[in-house]
Design an enzyme around this catalytic site. Sequence first.
Site, PDB file in Angstrom:
ATOM      1  N   ASP A 176      31.031  93.992 -81.484  1.00  0.00           N
ATOM      2  CA  ASP A 176      31.439  93.019 -82.622  1.00  0.00           C
ATOM      3  C   ASP A 176      32.433  92.435 -82.241  1.00  0.00           C
ATOM      4  O   ASP A 176      33.573  93.127 -81.584  1.00  0.00           O
ATOM      5  CB  ASP A 176      31.509  93.924 -84.007  1.00  0.00           C
ATOM      6  N   GLU A 187      29.740  86.535 -86.445  1.00  0.00           N
ATOM      7  CA  GLU A 187      29.294  86.111 -87.749  1.00  0.00           C
ATOM      8  C   GLU A 187      29.351  84.664 -87.831  1.00  0.00           C
ATOM      9  O   GLU A 187      29.932  83.923 -87.271  1.00  0.00           O
ATOM     10  CB  GLU A 187      30.342  86.585 -88.899  1.00  0.00           C
ATOM     11  N   LYS A 216      28.052  90.444 -80.984  1.00  0.00           N
ATOM     12  CA  LYS A 216      27.539  89.928 -82.214  1.00  0.00           C
ATOM     13  C   LYS A 216      28.954  89.060 -82.849  1.00  0.00           C
ATOM     14  O   LYS A 216      30.041  89.451 -82.735  1.00  0.00           O
ATOM     15  CB  LYS A 216      27.196  91.118 -83.266  1.00  0.00           C
ATOM     16  N   GLU A 252      23.021  90.660 -93.824  1.00  0.00           N
ATOM     17  CA  GLU A 252      23.792  91.460 -94.691  1.00  0.00           C
ATOM     18  C   GLU A 252      23.601  91.048 -95.833  1.00  0.00           C
ATOM     19  O   GLU A 252      24.200  90.084 -96.375  1.00  0.00           O
ATOM     20  CB  GLU A 252      25.182  91.497 -94.134  1.00  0.00           C
TER      21      GLU A 252
HETATM   22  O1  KIV Z   1      30.650  96.023 -88.244  1.00  0.00           O
HETATM   23  C1  KIV Z   1      29.488  96.361 -88.950  1.00  0.00           C
HETATM   24  O2  KIV Z   1      29.278  97.507 -89.125  1.00  0.00           O
HETATM   25  C2  KIV Z   1      28.517  95.275 -89.152  1.00  0.00           C
HETATM   26  C3  KIV Z   1      27.172  95.864 -89.697  1.00  0.00           C
HETATM   27  C4  KIV Z   1      27.465  95.919 -91.264  1.00  0.00           C
HETATM   28  C5  KIV Z   1      26.149  94.908 -89.600  1.00  0.00           C
HETATM   29  O3  KIV Z   1      28.757  94.322 -88.840  1.00  0.00           O
END
Ligand code: KIV
Length: 279
Positions: free
Chosen positions: A83, A114, A112, A181
Amino acid sequence: MHKSVKDIIEMKKSKQKISVLTSYDYTLASLCDKAGVDILLVGDSAGMVMLGYENTIPVTMEQMCLFTEAVSRGRENSLIVGDLPFMSYQASITDAIENSGRLIKAGADAVKLEGGEVMVETISEIVSVGIPVMGHIGLQPQTTMLSQGYKVQGKTKDSALQLIRDAKALEEAGVFSIALEMVTKEVAQIISESISIPTIGIGSGVDCDGQVLVVQDLLGMYEKIKPKFAKRYLNLSDEIVNAVSSYTNEVQSGEFPKDENSFSMDEAELKKLREEIGN
Ligand code: KIV
């Protein structure tokens, strides 16, 4: 050889559901990998469940790289998605590419981030340098939280239409999958049926192509927030508290450690030692 982004896309084509779990450390990552989870997501939720922050805003790139390195040492088969934390990709495309590269060097196979339509250019640029991207729409903890708090997304016709536009824009920008989400199950179903890449739902109903949970929620280890959408498969916090209090009691009573947990000196060496120190 571990799973690839292509394998994940193929799973949607062959109607196989995709299981995703967050993962932040070597030990749990190796167990989740062994259990057959398809994707280990090194989520910025690490900030809350591993570091004790109130939300994901304070999480840094350095922290995400450390978690990603640990997870990558524990995986054999799963795909790893790292992320991008708050403000590691929003200020400029250069930041976004540089920080995506740092997560890849730390052991992620994909990143990933957002955001819907507003992130299209950033995503295209990251994808164009060869880094696979997972999108994330619906509730976006890094920003929705600042304006609305935790709220289900896609409850009205207009917000549903925006989510559908976002999903299609992300697909066109080249993401290999999209996390949804806290999106209403009806909208999640429409999105899942109208794009060719997998949707990974969290609190978005059964019609997503895959599901993701925070591993601490599944194991019952995080007490601060208990989301309605998460299922507890274990109550590990009770078990951990019981085990640790048994240990503490045994240490206090002298019951632990026993002989079998200790190491001995050779008799002759001990005798020589005692003679020398007069003991
Ligand atoms: O950081 C995380 O755990 C997430 C999930 C909720 C998709 O982005």
